[in-house]
Each structure stands twice: as C-alpha cells, then as structure tokens.
Design a protein around this motif. Structure first.
Motif, PDB file in Angstrom:
ATOM      1  N   PRO A  22       0.834  -1.217   0.000  1.00 17.21           N
ATOM      2  CA  PRO A  22       0.000   0.000   0.000  1.00 17.21           C
ATOM      3  C   PRO A  22       0.865   1.262   0.000  1.00 17.21           C
ATOM      4  N   ILE A  23       0.317   2.345  -0.524  1.00 18.57           N
ATOM      5  CA  ILE A  23       1.015   3.631  -0.553  1.00 18.57           C
ATOM      6  C   ILE A  23       0.729   4.396   0.742  1.00 18.57           C
ATOM      7  N   THR A  24       1.769   4.953   1.346  1.00 19.11           N
ATOM      8  CA  THR A  24       1.627   5.695   2.594  1.00 19.11           C
ATOM      9  C   THR A  24       1.239   7.143   2.322  1.00 19.11           C
ATOM     10  N   PRO A  25       0.188   7.649   2.974  1.00 24.53           N
ATOM     11  CA  PRO A  25      -0.193   9.055   2.791  1.00 24.53           C
ATOM     12  C   PRO A  25       0.781   9.986   3.517  1.00 24.53           C
ATOM     13  N   PRO A  26       0.758  11.291   3.209  1.00 20.79           N
ATOM     14  CA  PRO A  26       1.651  12.245   3.881  1.00 20.79           C
ATOM     15  C   PRO A  26       1.340  12.343   5.375  1.00 20.79           C
ATOM     16  N   PHE A  27       2.381  12.642   6.156  1.00 18.54           N
ATOM     17  CA  PHE A  27       2.194  12.852   7.593  1.00 18.54           C
ATOM     18  C   PHE A  27       3.260  13.839   8.043  1.00 18.54           C
ATOM     19  N   GLY A  28       2.951  15.134   7.909  1.00 19.05           N
ATOM     20  CA  GLY A  28       3.898  16.191   8.234  1.00 19.05           C
ATOM     21  C   GLY A  28       3.553  16.909   9.516  1.00 19.05           C
ATOM     22  N   LEU A  29       4.113  18.112   9.693  1.00 20.32           N
ATOM     23  CA  LEU A  29       3.942  18.858  10.934  1.00 20.32           C
ATOM     24  C   LEU A  29       2.468  19.156  11.223  1.00 20.32           C
ATOM     25  N   LYS A  30       1.722  19.481  10.184  1.00 17.88           N
ATOM     26  CA  LYS A  30       0.293  19.774  10.365  1.00 17.88           C
ATOM     27  C   LYS A  30      -0.438  18.562  10.937  1.00 17.88           C
ATOM     28  N   GLU A  31      -0.210  17.393  10.332  1.00 17.68           N
ATOM     29  CA  GLU A  31      -0.893  16.179  10.786  1.00 17.68           C
ATOM     30  C   GLU A  31      -0.425  15.777  12.187  1.00 17.68           C
ATOM     31  N   ILE A  32       0.867  15.979  12.474  1.00 18.69           N
ATOM     32  CA  ILE A  32       1.396  15.643  13.802  1.00 18.69           C
ATOM     33  C   ILE A  32       0.744  16.521  14.872  1.00 18.69           C
ATOM     34  N   LYS A  33       0.631  17.820  14.588  1.00 19.15           N
ATOM     35  CA  LYS A  33       0.016  18.740  15.555  1.00 19.15           C
ATOM     36  C   LYS A  33      -1.433  18.371  15.862  1.00 19.15           C
ATOM     37  N   GLU A  34      -2.118  17.837  14.875  1.00 18.73           N
ATOM     38  CA  GLU A  34      -3.518  17.450  15.073  1.00 18.73           C
ATOM     39  C   GLU A  34      -3.665  16.281  16.048  1.00 18.73           C
ATOM     40  N   THR A  35      -2.589  15.513  16.269  1.00 25.19           N
ATOM     41  CA  THR A  35      -2.643  14.368  17.190  1.00 25.19           C
ATOM     42  C   THR A  35      -2.220  14.732  18.609  1.00 25.19           C
ATOM     43  N   TRP A  36      -1.691  15.927  18.800  1.00 31.23           N
ATOM     44  CA  TRP A  36      -1.112  16.323  20.089  1.00 31.23           C
ATOM     45  C   TRP A  36      -2.193  16.533  21.150  1.00 31.23           C
ATOM     46  N   LYS A  37      -1.975  15.905  22.320  1.00 27.41           N
ATOM     47  CA  LYS A  37      -2.898  16.052  23.448  1.00 27.41           C
ATOM     48  C   LYS A  37      -2.101  16.396  24.705  1.00 27.41           C
ATOM     49  N   LEU A  38      -2.312  17.599  25.225  1.00 30.60           N
ATOM     50  CA  LEU A  38      -1.723  17.988  26.503  1.00 30.60           C
ATOM     51  C   LEU A  38      -2.757  17.670  27.579  1.00 30.60           C
ATOM     52  N   ILE A  39      -2.575  16.571  28.263  1.00 31.79           N
ATOM     53  CA  ILE A  39      -3.568  16.060  29.207  1.00 31.79           C
ATOM     54  C   ILE A  39      -3.480  16.772  30.553  1.00 31.79           C
ATOM     55  N   VAL A  40      -2.259  16.964  31.039  1.00 36.18           N
ATOM     56  CA  VAL A  40      -2.039  17.696  32.303  1.00 36.18           C
ATOM     57  C   VAL A  40      -1.033  18.812  32.029  1.00 36.18           C
ATOM     58  N   PRO A  41      -1.468  20.064  32.004  1.00 30.78           N
ATOM     59  CA  PRO A  41      -0.536  21.184  31.785  1.00 30.78           C
ATOM     60  C   PRO A  41       0.565  21.204  32.838  1.00 30.78           C
ATOM     61  N   VAL A  42       1.709  21.764  32.474  1.00 29.52           N
ATOM     62  CA  VAL A  42       2.858  21.807  33.380  1.00 29.52           C
ATOM     63  C   VAL A  42       2.492  22.473  34.703  1.00 29.52           C
ATOM     64  N   ALA A  43       1.726  23.552  34.652  1.00 28.69           N
ATOM     65  CA  ALA A  43       1.359  24.292  35.874  1.00 28.69           C
ATOM     66  C   ALA A  43       0.522  23.466  36.837  1.00 28.69           C
ATOM     67  N   ASP A  44      -0.131  22.419  36.317  1.00 30.76           N
ATOM     68  CA  ASP A  44      -1.002  21.595  37.157  1.00 30.76           C
ATOM     69  C   ASP A  44      -0.296  20.344  37.687  1.00 30.76           C
ATOM     70  N   ARG A  45       0.963  20.168  37.367  1.00 30.00           N
ATOM     71  CA  ARG A  45       1.698  18.996  37.819  1.00 30.00           C
ATOM     72  C   ARG A  45       2.385  19.281  39.154  1.00 30.00           C
ATOM     73  N   PRO A  46       2.580  18.246  39.974  1.00 28.50           N
ATOM     74  CA  PRO A  46       3.255  18.464  41.261  1.00 28.50           C
ATOM     75  C   PRO A  46       4.701  18.910  41.074  1.00 28.50           C
ATOM     76  N   THR A  47       5.210  19.693  41.993  1.00 29.11           N
ATOM     77  CA  THR A  47       6.587  20.196  41.908  1.00 29.11           C
ATOM     78  C   THR A  47       7.589  19.282  42.606  1.00 29.11           C
ATOM     79  N   LYS A  48       7.088  18.287  43.336  1.00 31.13           N
ATOM     80  CA  LYS A  48       7.954  17.303  43.987  1.00 31.13           C
ATOM     81  C   LYS A  48       7.186  15.992  44.086  1.00 31.13           C
ATOM     82  N   PRO A  49       7.873  14.867  44.311  1.00 34.11           N
ATOM     83  CA  PRO A  49       7.180  13.578  44.403  1.00 34.11           C
ATOM     84  C   PRO A  49       6.120  13.570  45.483  1.00 34.11           C
ATOM     85  N   GLN A  50       4.971  12.984  45.161  1.00 25.96           N
ATOM     86  CA  GLN A  50       3.858  12.894  46.108  1.00 25.96           C
ATOM     87  C   GLN A  50       3.856  11.534  46.821  1.00 25.96           C
ATOM     88  N   HIS A  51       5.032  10.968  46.996  1.00 27.76           N
ATOM     89  CA  HIS A  51       5.172   9.647  47.633  1.00 27.76           C
ATOM     90  C   HIS A  51       6.601   9.528  48.142  1.00 27.76           C
TER      91      HIS A  51
END
Length: 550
Positions: free
Chosen positions: A130-159
C-alpha cells in the motif's frame, strides 16, 4: 539441516511453478478485489495483511517492503537486487520461510501466526505494498494532546518511593507499560500507551518516562504523582522505533526527538508538553556515494550526547550517522557522517565520548567520535550484530564494548580505550548450542557477569534460556533455563539501580512472566506472573536509563 533441504526443494518447486505462470500484472477489478501475479485479495484481506506485516515484519523488511536487516519482500526484485521477488518464491516458498525461519536470525512464525494468517501472508506478499499518505507537521500537531498542563503537575514527588529504582516494563502486544517499584517488586500501575511499544526513555532529570510504539505514538508518563499518570501524547509518524530527550547541561528536559520509520523523518518536540516544533526529512543518498535517492531512510536508534547539545541518530537505509544540533530546534543543524548500511542499534562506550552502532546487514560495528564529529573505525564482527545498546565491561584486556549477533553464535568484545588493539575485536566467545538469535547483552559496572539472551534462535531450549559469562575470564558460568510454571522465550535483561539484580522477560508463550535473579548467586529470586503481565519485552530501570549505564 533437514529444514534447509526442505526449503531448497520448496523453492525449486516454486521456481518451476512460477516459470509456467502468466506473470503479467492485472488491474484491480470493479468488485474491489486485488488480482495481481496470479493471487487475489479482498480489500478486507489487504487491510488485515497490512496490519500483520506492520506488526510482525516491517521492522526488518521495511514499511514499504524494500528490505533492510532482512531482504526485500516485493513481487519483483528492485533493480540491482539479486534476491528473488516474492512472485518467484510463490505461495509454497513464502510459506516455507514464514514457518521455518532462517539461520540468519528470522524466527519461525509457525505456532505464533495462525494458519489463516500464514496463508494470507503468502498472498499479501505477492502484491504491491500500500502507498503511505503524507504525515507532516500539520498532521502531527492534530494528534497532540496535553492532558495535564505543566502548571497543574506536582513540583515534587507525592510519595516516598525510590523513583530511581522504578522499572518501566513494556507489554508490547497489549499496548501497555507497567511501572514497577524495583525495591518492593510491587506493580504501581499499568498504563495504556501505544500499539506495539518499542522502547522507553527517561528525561534527563529522571522524572518523566517517554514511550514510543510502532504506531509512532509518544506517551509521556509523570512519576511524581502517587500513581504515575500520562500527562501528554502525540503521534510522530505511522511507524517508529526511537525517542530521546536533550541531556546536555543547560538543555536538560527541554527538547525531545523521535525518529520515524514511515514517513522517514525526525521530529523535535517540547519535552515538557510534547508540542511539535519541527520536522526534518531523512531521505537522501546512501553512504556509498551512489546517485540513487533513498526515500525510505528510516531512523533507527537515537542517543543523547552528554558532551554536546546534540542527538546522534542512525539513518538505517542510507548508512548515515546524523548529529542533530538542537540549539535551534526550529531549524536544527544536521551533520551527516557516511558509515555502512544498514544501521540499527547501538550505545556509548564507557567514556560517553564514542558511539558504537551495528550496521547489521553489513556485519559491522561503526564507531563515531561524537565531540569531534567524525568516523573513527568500521569493524567487522560477525553475522548481523545486534547489541541493543551494547554493554561495557573492564578486565585485563582494557575497557571493552560488547555485542551479540543475530546470525551466528558469537559474542564480540571490542577494545575502546587507548593502547594496542584499540577499535578491534580482541576476544570472541560462544554460548552453548548452535546458531545465533541473540538480541541483547547486558552487564553493569558493579557486576562481574555478562548476560546474553538467544531469543530468536529456533531451538526451543536455547530461546527459553539465557547465558551468563564471567567478565574477567570470559568463562561461560551458567545457562539459566526457564523455571517451571512459565512458558515462552526469554528476552532482554535489565539491572536494578544497585546492580545486584537482573530482570528478564518471558514472552511469546503460554505463560508470560518477569523473572528476577540475584546477580551474585545467579539464583532466581522472584517470578512475577500475575494476570496484568502480558507478553513483556523491554524493561528500563529509571536510574540506569537516565545515566546511560549499560
């Protein structure tokens, strides 16, 4: 020998049968069936065959089936390639290779693939890929998911757990990664990541674990919460094997790179969020200087330099080692060093100054002086070296970097420090039994043992065992066999942070497990085989991975 004789007979019959066929290529008819070279596939069969090939075969034979470590699998052989096309082999010839494997390192797939799957592959491999379709920066950005923003993450281990001795365990076929406390041997969590996860890499701080699957999906795992969780995801290609972070002073945990098999490129991301920054194609001319333009120039292993702000990437089909300067990630400067084809996996010598990588289809190990950006030596070792990242030991011969081989029963020791014999194979040893199939070697600075697996050897006794050698005398000390109650192939050894335990996976069998051995006594300490253990492969200790200890 009986297998080889049978193989030769089948190939002869296939050749005679093919010679009598009308090999004129036929077009796809209106009923959406593919009819080509005398075989027929439905659209559904083509999709299933593509998935099977991607999962089981693409790593060695290439996403577009043009070959790399393994030969091409195209209906008609590419120009200049003297190996037969799959139509010449025919159904019987292809089946023989799938079921029996080869002495050069291809495993036998009978008993792993079903009869229906084998029959499908005998037809699928005789039609155009099969022929592979294009997959460039535009397509990569469309898959990006920031689930927990940096500001919402703990600053030290919670254990209070010791993150340095966490193990990330890949459960390849399940598309999962388990995080295990190496001190208590307790499973902390199992996370869904990507299809056929290939490797794990840790951030320079050791906080984050990055996984990449064969579907090109990168998953970022945070170890600071009480239960590690996924904080970001992105897909960098359709097929991938490698990911790495920036480790140079001042750039720790700042950037991330991933290498694509298909499309052939590398992508740079923000290491804190996985936001895509840039895409750079790796297509180009091969190391031999020929004019042929190689489009499928896949990125194999990537390592991060500790002496310079750059990554070392291996461009497989072109035989180029590329040094990627990430000081300007939007327009990275790339220095290409011609070496040998086909580059695969490798690691640092004990100084972290020299990078050694297998050009396994050329039966060579390539040595790169990274700070000075130059080729040092190309060393002949044996048939299809496969070191993983290799391992470093030291004895009366000096500092040695070690590789095993897929294609023969040989472990080669290359001298890396100054003095007579530098950058040559100064010692070779063999494990018990016949043939290669070794995927990984492993030792540790605090250990006097070298561990070697035989995962792809067709002999069921050999691939269900690992061998241990004395690093000082090279003496074979013990063949460690599978304990009762587990079943499969033993693969990939990893030490704990202290260097006194070795973890081994059991996969591709009826009962998966993780086996933990005392490195001093070579005795089994613990078997982990709960229901959550699903076909484990690679295991990565946080401290060792962060500090490139192998």
């Amino acid at each position: 020998m009986k297998k080889l004789n049978l193989l030769g007979l089948v190939l002869l019959v296939s050749f005679i049968t093919f010679s009598c066929k009308n090999t004129k290529e036929e077009k796809r008819p209106k009923n959406d069936k593919i009819v080509q070279n005398g075989v027929t596939l439905t659209k559904k069969e083509m999709e299933k065959g593509s998935t099977l090939f991607f999962d089981r075969c693409a790593g060695c034979h290439g996403s577009s089936r043009k070959g790399a470590t393994g030969p091409h699998l195209l209906p008609i052989a590419p120009k200049g390639d003297n190996r037969p096309g799959t139509t010449l082999l025919g159904v019987a010839g292809i089946r023989a290779f799938i079921e029996n494997g080869t002495p050069a390192g291809m495993p036998e797939w009978k008993g792993i693939l079903s009869e229906e799957e084998i029959e499908l592959m005998t037809r699928f491999l005789q039609v155009d890929p099969p022929i592979t379709p294009p997959f460039g920066l535009k397509e990569i950005k469309e898959t990006w998911k920031l689930i927990v923003p940096v500001a919402d993450r703990p600053t030290k281990p919670q254990h209070t757990r010791n993150i340095n001795n966490y193990f990330g365990v890949i459960m390849r076929d399940a598309g999962k990664v388990a995080i295990i406390d190496g001190d208590t041997k307790e499973k902390i969590t199992v996370l869904k990541t990507g299809f056929a996860v290939h490797i794990l890499r840790t951030s320079a701080s050791g906080r984050y674990i990055y996984s990449i699957g064969r579907d090109g999906r990168i998953t970022m795992i945070d170890t600071y919460p009480k239960i590690p969780n996924i904080v970001a995801e992105v897909r960098e290609s359709f097929d991938a094997r490698s990911v790495e972070v920036s480790k140079y002073k001042g750039y720790e945990d700042k950037y991330l790179i991933a290498g694509g098999y298909n499309p052939s490129h590398f992508v740079i991301f923000d290491a804190q969020t996985l936001e895509p920054i840039s895409v750079t194609s790796t297509s180009g001319k091969a190391c031999d200087g020929k004019k042929e333009f190689i489009k499928e120039a896949r990125v194999a292993a990537i390592v991060a330099s500790h002496t310079d702000p750059l990554w070392v990437i291996n461009i497989k089909e072109r035989g180029m080692v590329a040094l990627v300067d990430y000081t300007n990630p939007k327009e990275p400067k790339v220095t290409e060093i011609p070496t040998a084809r086909f580059l695969h996996d490798g690691g640092w010598d004990a100084t972290g100054h020299y990078f050694l990588v297998a050009a396994n289809a050329s039966n060579k190990i390539v040595v790169i002086d990274v700070p000075n950006k130059k080729l040092v030596k190309i060393i002949e070792t044996g048939i299809k070296p496969h070191p993983g990242r290799g391992t470093n030991i030291k004895n009366k011969l000096g500092s040695l970097w070690v590789t095993s081989h897929l294609g023969e029963n040989k472990i080669s020791f290359i001298k890396t420090d100054k003095g007579p014999g530098r950058w040559t194979v100064v010692k070779e040893v063999k494990a018990p039994g016949v043939g290669g199939g070794a995927l990984f070697v492993k030792s540790h600075p605090k250990s006097k043992h070298l561990w070697v697996d035989r995962t792809l050897n067709p002999d069921s006794d050999l691939h269900a065992s690992v061998d241990v050698f004395d690093t000082q005398t090279f003496e074979h000390l013990k063949t460690i066999t599978m304990p009762k109650g587990v079943d499969g192939r033993m693969v990939h050894m990893e030490y704990n942070e202290a260097g006194n335990e070795v973890w081994v996976s059991v996969f591709m069998g009826k009962q998966s497990a993780l086996l933990i051995y005392n490195d001093k006594t070579l005795k089994l300490k613990k078997v982990i085989k709960e229901d959550w253990v699903q076909n484990p492969t690679g295991k990565f200790n946080i401290y060792n991975t962060t500090h490139d200890i192998y």
